[in-house]
Write an enzyme that holds these catalytic residues in place. Structure first.
Site, PDB file in Angstrom:
ATOM      1  CE  LYS A   1      -1.919  23.642  -9.472  1.00 14.51           C
ATOM      2  NZ  LYS A   1      -0.770  23.745 -10.430  1.00 14.51           N
TER       3      LYS A   1
ATOM      4  CB  THR B   1      -6.115  24.396 -19.737  1.00 15.07           C
ATOM      5  OG1 THR B   1      -6.153  22.998 -20.138  1.00 15.07           O
ATOM      6  CG2 THR B   1      -7.522  24.976 -19.741  1.00 15.07           C
TER       7      THR B   1
ATOM      8  CB  CYS C   1       3.840  26.825 -15.849  1.00 15.33           C
ATOM      9  SG  CYS C   1       4.097  25.110 -16.285  1.00 15.33           S
TER      10      CYS C   1
HETATM   11  N1  LIG Z   1     -11.182  25.617 -17.417  1.00 20.57           N
HETATM   12  C1  LIG Z   1     -10.776  26.441 -16.443  1.00 20.57           C
HETATM   13  N2  LIG Z   1     -11.416  27.611 -16.250  1.00 20.57           N
HETATM   14  C2  LIG Z   1     -11.022  28.474 -15.287  1.00 20.57           C
HETATM   15  N3  LIG Z   1      -9.990  28.244 -14.450  1.00 20.57           N
HETATM   16  C3  LIG Z   1      -9.310  27.082 -14.612  1.00 20.57           C
HETATM   17  C4  LIG Z   1      -9.658  26.119 -15.589  1.00 20.57           C
HETATM   18  N4  LIG Z   1      -8.790  25.062 -15.499  1.00 20.57           N
HETATM   19  C5  LIG Z   1      -7.935  25.370 -14.505  1.00 20.57           C
HETATM   20  N5  LIG Z   1      -8.247  26.560 -13.955  1.00 20.57           N
HETATM   21  C6  LIG Z   1      -7.503  27.256 -12.888  1.00 20.57           C
HETATM   22  O1  LIG Z   1      -6.170  27.337 -13.373  1.00 20.57           O
HETATM   23  C7  LIG Z   1      -5.219  27.130 -12.315  1.00 20.57           C
HETATM   24  C8  LIG Z   1      -4.397  25.883 -12.620  1.00 20.57           C
HETATM   25  O2  LIG Z   1      -5.136  24.768 -12.187  1.00 20.57           O
HETATM   26  P1  LIG Z   1      -4.922  23.283 -12.794  1.00 20.57           P
HETATM   27  O3  LIG Z   1      -5.287  23.312 -14.216  1.00 20.57           O
HETATM   28  O4  LIG Z   1      -5.623  22.374 -11.871  1.00 20.57           O
HETATM   29  O5  LIG Z   1      -3.331  23.131 -12.657  1.00 20.57           O
HETATM   30  P2  LIG Z   1      -2.329  22.339 -13.611  1.00 20.57           P
HETATM   31  O6  LIG Z   1      -2.136  23.196 -14.837  1.00 20.57           O
HETATM   32  O7  LIG Z   1      -1.097  22.262 -12.736  1.00 20.57           O
HETATM   33  O8  LIG Z   1      -2.949  21.019 -13.922  1.00 20.57           O
HETATM   34  C9  LIG Z   1      -6.072  27.027 -11.048  1.00 20.57           C
HETATM   35  O9  LIG Z   1      -6.248  28.313 -10.481  1.00 20.57           O
HETATM   36  C10 LIG Z   1      -7.407  26.508 -11.579  1.00 20.57           C
HETATM   37  O10 LIG Z   1      -8.483  26.810 -10.707  1.00 20.57           O
HETATM   38  C1  LIG Z   2       8.483  22.150 -19.023  1.00 23.65           C
HETATM   39  C2  LIG Z   2       7.065  21.890 -18.636  1.00 23.65           C
HETATM   40  N1  LIG Z   2       6.660  22.173 -17.373  1.00 23.65           N
HETATM   41  C3  LIG Z   2       5.360  21.958 -17.002  1.00 23.65           C
HETATM   42  C4  LIG Z   2       4.455  21.426 -17.914  1.00 23.65           C
HETATM   43  C5  LIG Z   2       3.040  21.160 -17.491  1.00 23.65           C
HETATM   44  O1  LIG Z   2       2.144  21.903 -18.250  1.00 23.65           O
HETATM   45  P1  LIG Z   2       0.771  21.179 -18.668  1.00 23.65           P
HETATM   46  O2  LIG Z   2       0.282  20.490 -17.420  1.00 23.65           O
HETATM   47  O3  LIG Z   2      -0.147  22.257 -19.097  1.00 23.65           O
HETATM   48  O4  LIG Z   2       1.155  20.242 -19.752  1.00 23.65           O
HETATM   49  C6  LIG Z   2       4.911  21.144 -19.224  1.00 23.65           C
HETATM   50  N2  LIG Z   2       4.061  20.645 -20.165  1.00 23.65           N
HETATM   51  N3  LIG Z   2       6.206  21.387 -19.563  1.00 23.65           N
END
Ligand SMILES: Nc1ncnc2c1ncn2[C@@H]1O[C@H](COP(=O)(O)OP(=O)(O)O)[C@@H](O)[C@H]1O
Ligand SMILES: Cc1ncc(COP(=O)(O)O)c(N)n1
Length: 277
Positions: free
Chosen positions: A176, A207, A212
């Site tokens: 991602k 975000t 998840c």
């Molecule tokens: N600010 C944002 N605007 C649009 N899409 C986003 C943004 N941040 C993350 N995404 C999208 O949300 C999904 C989760 O990505 P990411 O945030 O990298 O994962 P995680 O929550 O595991 O850190 C992916 O499809 C990513 O491209």
């Molecule tokens: C139980 C659980 N699973 C996953 C995440 C990751 O989410 P984030 O990366 O947005 O903190 C979290 N905060 N809590």
């Protein structure tokens, strides 16, 4: 009548509902899939961070899994937060006995910076859950740990997705792009082909639980029989709308809007949430 598609999440909890099994169940429901959940760790957290974590005893997690598998067979399963190697090894054994499409979201660190996976578990993942997974959905920091090289741009992300499949044994991998600059571009590698899923970046701090939610929607779509690229496309559209139509709740990094996709095309004044336009 076609059988009801059902999905199971095996993950930690989030009492403010933005991440973990709570976010997964909201996502399953939005995709009209009957959602079930097994808790691994009870996490005292909110949009400001993680206060404390209580790991459930492995035999009790196993009992929850048996309660599900002995009654309502899911058509797809995902794992989120699995903090310890003992948990991971037991879950891998259970998933070997109950083969079905399996999405692995290798949750390691919360956005607040709190570790959600013990250091030694990071290596256990490679020998246990990775080879069983249909799709692995690491963010950039998680992918860097899995492949053991830095990911600074899309070329690195492509390389990492290929290594996770060709070397670590996953059927498919989505690296991602949320943690990389610029547009939010996710790279899928499957059957020796790359697929790119791109969306404009929404400038927001809300975000919490994006990973998840993204992996839960992919799981729901696989449960309904979609192909991996189709499931990832729907997951991408879902999370893009969930972030865009942010609810603005919480004093920290707020949750996404799990009914955002249903608001697509609805005039702003009817959405009820804050539109990041
Ligand atoms: N600010 C944002 N605007 C649009 N899409 C986003 C943004 N941040 C993350 N995404 C999208 O949300 C999904 C989760 O990505 P990411 O945030 O990298 O994962 P995680 O929550 O595991 O850190 C992916 O499809 C990513 O491209
Ligand atoms: C139980 C659980 N699973 C996953 C995440 C990751 O989410 P984030 O990366 O947005 O903190 C979290 N905060 N809590």
């Amino acid at each position: 009548m076609s059988p009801i598609a059902s999905a199971l999440t095996i993950a930690g909890t989030d009492p403010t509902g933005g991440a973990g099994i709570q976010a997964d169940l909201k996502s399953f429901q939005e995709r009209e899939v009957y959602g079930m959940s097994v808790a691994t760790s009870i996490v005292a957290q909110n949009t400001l961070g993680v206060e404390d974590v209580h790991h459930l005893p492995v035999p009790f997690i196993e009992k929850q899994l048996h309660a599900v598998f002995h009654d309502i067979a899911p058509q797809a399963v995902k794992t989120g937060m699995i903090a310890t190697s003992e948990m991971m090894e037991m879950i891998a054994m259970e998933l070997k006995k109950n083969r079905m499409p399996y999405v692995m979201d290798p949750v390691m660190v919360a956005k607040s910076g709190h570790s959600l996976m013990e250091e030694k578990t990071r290596k256990t993942i490679q020998g246990s859950l990775l080879p069983l997974s249909t799709v692995v959905t690491p963010n950039v920091p998680e992918a860097e740990i899995l492949v053991d090289f830095p990911i600074k741009d899309q070329e690195d992300a492509k390389k990492a997705a290929k290594v996770i499949v060709e070397d670590l044994g996953a059927q498919a991998a989505v690296v991602k792009g949320g943690h990389l600059p610029g547009e939010a571009i996710d790279v899928l590698y499957e059957k020796k082909e790359y697929h790119f899923f791109k969306s404009p970046r929404t400038e927001t701090k809300h975000t919490h639980g994006t990973g998840c939610t993204f992996s839960a929607v992919i799981t729901a779509e696989l449960a309904k029989g979609k192909s991996i690229p189709e499931a990832v496309k729907i997951g991408k559209d879902f999370i893009t709308a969930a972030i865009h139509y942010t609810l603005g709740v919480g004093r920290g990094n707020g949750p996404t809007n799990h009914w955002g996709l249903r608001l697509q095309g609805v005039p702003n004044n009817a959405t009820g949430g804050n539109d990041n336009e």
